[in-house]
Design a protein around this motif. Structure first.
Motif, PDB file in Angstrom:
ATOM      1  N   ARG A  89     -36.820  -2.354 -17.395  1.00 53.56           N
ATOM      2  CA  ARG A  89     -36.841  -3.725 -16.881  1.00 53.56           C
ATOM      3  C   ARG A  89     -37.952  -3.932 -15.866  1.00 53.56           C
ATOM      4  N   GLY A  90     -38.595  -2.866 -15.444  1.00 57.47           N
ATOM      5  CA  GLY A  90     -39.706  -2.977 -14.517  1.00 57.47           C
ATOM      6  C   GLY A  90     -39.297  -2.820 -13.067  1.00 57.47           C
ATOM      7  N   ALA A  91     -38.036  -2.582 -12.788  1.00 51.83           N
ATOM      8  CA  ALA A  91     -37.587  -2.445 -11.408  1.00 51.83           C
ATOM      9  C   ALA A  91     -38.035  -1.124 -10.799  1.00 51.83           C
ATOM     10  N   GLY A  92     -38.275  -0.128 -11.618  1.00 48.94           N
ATOM     11  CA  GLY A  92     -38.615   1.190 -11.103  1.00 48.94           C
ATOM     12  C   GLY A  92     -40.099   1.482 -11.094  1.00 48.94           C
ATOM     13  N   GLY A  93     -40.936   0.508 -11.421  1.00 51.79           N
ATOM     14  CA  GLY A  93     -42.373   0.782 -11.443  1.00 51.79           C
ATOM     15  C   GLY A  93     -42.725   1.735 -12.550  1.00 51.79           C
ATOM     16  N   GLU A 128     -46.096  -1.253 -15.393  1.00 49.84           N
ATOM     17  CA  GLU A 128     -47.051  -1.288 -14.291  1.00 49.84           C
ATOM     18  C   GLU A 128     -48.220  -0.355 -14.547  1.00 49.84           C
ATOM     19  N   ARG A 129     -47.963   0.795 -15.144  1.00 50.90           N
ATOM     20  CA  ARG A 129     -49.049   1.716 -15.470  1.00 50.90           C
ATOM     21  C   ARG A 129     -49.971   1.101 -16.513  1.00 50.90           C
ATOM     22  N   LYS A 130     -49.397   0.413 -17.504  1.00 46.75           N
ATOM     23  CA  LYS A 130     -50.223  -0.238 -18.518  1.00 46.75           C
ATOM     24  C   LYS A 130     -51.049  -1.352 -17.900  1.00 46.75           C
ATOM     25  N   ALA A 131     -50.449  -2.139 -16.997  1.00 44.17           N
ATOM     26  CA  ALA A 131     -51.186  -3.227 -16.349  1.00 44.17           C
ATOM     27  C   ALA A 131     -52.331  -2.665 -15.510  1.00 44.17           C
ATOM     28  N   THR A 132     -52.102  -1.579 -14.810  1.00 40.36           N
ATOM     29  CA  THR A 132     -53.145  -0.959 -14.002  1.00 40.36           C
ATOM     30  C   THR A 132     -54.268  -0.431 -14.894  1.00 40.36           C
ATOM     31  N   ALA A 133     -53.906   0.179 -16.014  1.00 40.79           N
ATOM     32  CA  ALA A 133     -54.916   0.694 -16.935  1.00 40.79           C
ATOM     33  C   ALA A 133     -55.725  -0.442 -17.546  1.00 40.79           C
ATOM     34  N   ALA A 134     -55.060  -1.552 -17.874  1.00 46.76           N
ATOM     35  CA  ALA A 134     -55.775  -2.702 -18.441  1.00 46.76           C
ATOM     36  C   ALA A 134     -56.719  -3.308 -17.411  1.00 46.76           C
ATOM     37  N   ALA A 135     -56.307  -3.390 -16.153  1.00 51.60           N
ATOM     38  CA  ALA A 135     -57.170  -3.921 -15.101  1.00 51.60           C
ATOM     39  C   ALA A 135     -58.378  -3.014 -14.886  1.00 51.60           C
TER      40      ALA A 135
END
Length: 148
Positions: A84-88, A92-99
């Motif tokens: 659900r994204g509550a635990g990071g 979040e890792r995919k979003a960071t990699a895409a950025a």
């Protein structure tokens, strides 16, 4: 003691049914029934039944099963929270990699232009060789123009 008597009775009944089935000339089915009916008495003779009854009637064993169940429940809850994204987690890792990938491509796209569709750092021969990979900056510019 009672469990071994019950297992012996179940095995005897199964062998009787197997004999009746063999009498009807259904030998393959009779063989299977006989095989299944010998399992309970085999378990008694190996001591597995005694071991199982010791497990079933000891409270400390049930407490151990409860602790294992709690552990499994906590594992499932933590996995659900991560998804659900509550635990990071992965998102979040995919979003960071895409950025990071966007930032790596940004200097090539923001280079001064030498003409329509050509940047300063890009070779003028068009697409690169197949071993070097493909250049998609033109496609990216079109997609950005349309807001995609």
């Amino acid at each position: 003691m009672l469990t071994s008597t019950i297992c012996a009775a179940v095995s005897a009944a199964g062998l009787g049914i197997a004999a009746l089935t063999a009498y009807r000339r259904r030998f393959l089915a009779a063989t299977r029934i006989a095989a299944f009916s010998l399992v309970p008495i085999g378990l008694v003779l190996t001591g597995i039944v005694q071991w199982l009854t010791d497990i079933v009637f000891k409270p400390s064993v049930w407490a151990g099963f409860g602790v294992l169940a709690l552990s499994a429940l906590l594992f499932v809850v933590s996995r659900a929270a991560e998804r659900r994204g509550a635990g990071g987690g992965r998102k979040e890792r995919k979003a960071t990699a895409a950025a990071a990938q966007r930032d790596a491509m940004a200097p090539a796209a923001s280079a001064p232009s030498l003409g329509p569709g050509r940047a300063a750092g890009r070779p003028q021969g068009g697409a690169k060789k197949s071993g070097d990979g493909e250049d998609f900056s033109d496609i990216e510019a079109i997609l950005k123009k349309h807001g995609i």
